[in-house]
Design an enzyme around this catalytic site. Structure first.
Site, mmCIF file in Angstrom:
data_model
loop_
_atom_site.group_PDB
_atom_site.id
_atom_site.type_symbol
_atom_site.label_atom_id
_atom_site.label_comp_id
_atom_site.label_asym_id
_atom_site.label_seq_id
_atom_site.Cartn_x
_atom_site.Cartn_y
_atom_site.Cartn_z
ATOM 1 N N GLN A 1 1.767 -5.089 3.052
ATOM 2 C CA GLN A 1 1.472 -3.974 2.470
ATOM 3 C C GLN A 1 2.543 -3.428 1.307
ATOM 4 O O GLN A 1 3.616 -3.086 1.565
ATOM 5 C CB GLN A 1 1.226 -2.900 3.507
ATOM 6 C CG GLN A 1 0.565 -1.433 2.643
ATOM 7 C CD GLN A 1 0.321 -0.395 3.980
ATOM 8 O OE1 GLN A 1 1.115 0.580 3.797
ATOM 9 N NE2 GLN A 1 -0.580 -0.555 4.702
ATOM 10 N N CYS B 1 -0.512 6.746 0.829
ATOM 11 C CA CYS B 1 0.569 7.274 1.326
ATOM 12 C C CYS B 1 0.942 8.595 0.430
ATOM 13 O O CYS B 1 0.946 8.645 -0.726
ATOM 14 C CB CYS B 1 1.826 6.342 1.387
ATOM 15 S SG CYS B 1 3.506 7.112 1.863
ATOM 16 N N LYS C 1 -6.052 -0.109 0.769
ATOM 17 C CA LYS C 1 -5.811 1.087 1.784
ATOM 18 C C LYS C 1 -5.736 2.336 0.954
ATOM 19 O O LYS C 1 -4.990 2.666 0.085
ATOM 20 C CB LYS C 1 -4.763 1.125 2.775
ATOM 21 C CG LYS C 1 -4.838 2.120 3.876
ATOM 22 C CD LYS C 1 -3.480 1.806 5.107
ATOM 23 C CE LYS C 1 -3.777 2.728 6.087
ATOM 24 N NZ LYS C 1 -3.637 4.089 5.746
ATOM 25 N N HIS D 1 -8.748 5.858 4.932
ATOM 26 C CA HIS D 1 -8.235 6.784 5.892
ATOM 27 C C HIS D 1 -9.018 7.916 5.570
ATOM 28 O O HIS D 1 -9.114 8.625 4.406
ATOM 29 C CB HIS D 1 -6.617 7.050 5.527
ATOM 30 C CG HIS D 1 -6.225 8.144 6.416
ATOM 31 N ND1 HIS D 1 -4.790 8.220 6.892
ATOM 32 C CD2 HIS D 1 -6.585 9.320 7.237
ATOM 33 C CE1 HIS D 1 -4.566 9.057 7.558
ATOM 34 N NE2 HIS D 1 -5.872 9.804 7.893
ATOM 35 N N GLY E 1 -7.409 6.598 10.806
ATOM 36 C CA GLY E 1 -7.487 8.103 11.128
ATOM 37 C C GLY E 1 -7.873 8.788 12.044
ATOM 38 O O GLY E 1 -8.954 8.797 12.445
ATOM 39 N N GLY E 2 -7.072 9.357 13.119
ATOM 40 C CA GLY E 2 -7.601 10.042 14.138
ATOM 41 C C GLY E 2 -8.063 9.306 15.270
ATOM 42 O O GLY E 2 -8.640 9.725 16.324
#
Length: 296
Positions: A33, A63, A102, A134, A175-176
């Protein structure tokens, strides 16, 4: 598939390349990444990384840290899909493996319903057909990176609709996600993959043990089997001058919720960072679990 932490293109160009890019063959398939916003720098970093044989090169457009924003990369690039398209086109020209992205669903006051499909359309036109989304906005002003992973509400429905709108793209969700049942439900709704970060780190057994079954593969390691499988990796790391705690500090949560987990964490925390620490420390930590299991 395992993803590295984000490494900036500038660090790859000017920093200690072997320290940043070396990895063990046991980590494959592994994606590198990269963070950056200069197409030329990203292309050069991608060219350098070819010698390391990564399975995928991933551009981070998600990010939200202040340090990343100041360098004009990470989530702030959601505001500049044309630049992202230029970046991935340049990276793709230098890569012999897939280049992926991403991203977030948007940032700040952007409307994700408008921003995300536009982003996917423009970036995919530059040659990317694999996105990890995300399912939260990133608030670049007012929230810390930690808060940005927890406070903005999740919008799984939007990501699912993006898969329906762009069926030709590989779309994974992030995410989550805290367990395999949740991951299975998302896959059953048509998504191509699920990326798990914090849950896989803090309670790896609950997320990674049994994950192969999602793809119809029987068997797999339990938590104790994972420890045994790590022994050659640890020995190789120590033989190359590394320290035991550089590995075991990432394994503290492996037995979360089990009898003896506290003793496991205590032994590794107190002894693995001492000079000359070897696998005898690992054996002592495992003994804490065995003692607790016998007592129970």
């Amino acid at each position: 598939m395992l993803y590295t932490e984000m490494v900036t293109a500038a660090a790859i160009l000017h920093g200690p390349k072997h320290r940043l890019l070396d990895y063990s063959a046991a980590e494959h398939p592994l994606a590198l990444q990269i963070g950056g916003s200069d197409p030329r720098e990203l292309a050069m970093a991608t060219r350098i990384a070819r010698d390391w044989g990564y399975a995928e090169i991933n551009l981070n457009v998600g990010c939200p840290s202040d340090r990343v924003q100041s360098g004009c990369f990470g989530a702030v690039l959601m505001e500049r899909p044309g630049l992202v398209a230029d970046c991935v086109a340049a990276m793709g020209a230098e890569s012999d493996v897939p280049v992926t992205v991403k991203c977030r669903i948007g940032v700040d006051d952007q409307d994700p319903e408008i921003v995300l499909p536009d982003f996917l359309e423009k970036v995919s036109a530059a040659g990317v057909n694999h996105f990890i989304i995300h399912a939260r906005k990133a608030w670049l002003k007012g929230l810390s990176p930690k808060e940005n992973r927890e406070i903005p509400p999740l919008n799984y429905d939007l990501v699912l609709r993006m898969k329906a709108a762009f069926p030709q793209l590989t779309i994974c969700i992030n995410g989550g996600i805290t367990g395999l049942d949740q991951a299975q439900r998302l896959l059953e709704q048509g998504l191509d993959g699920v990326m798990v970060g914090r849950a896989a780190y803090h309670d790896p057994a609950s997320v990674l043990v049994g994950a192969d079954a999602l793809w119809g593969e029987a068997g797999g390691l339990d938590a104790f089997g994972a420890v045994e499988a790590m022994r050659p990796y640890m020995l190789d790391h120590i033989a190359q001058g590394g320290k035991l705690h550089q590995i075991t500090r990432h394994m503290l949560g492996l037995f979360t919720g089990r009898p003896g987990a506290r003793g496991w964490r205590r032994v590794l925390s107190e002894r693995a960072n001492k000079p000359g620490a070897g696998l005898e420390v690992l054996d002592a930590a495992l003994a804490e679990l065995q003692t607790a299991a016998t007592a129970a």
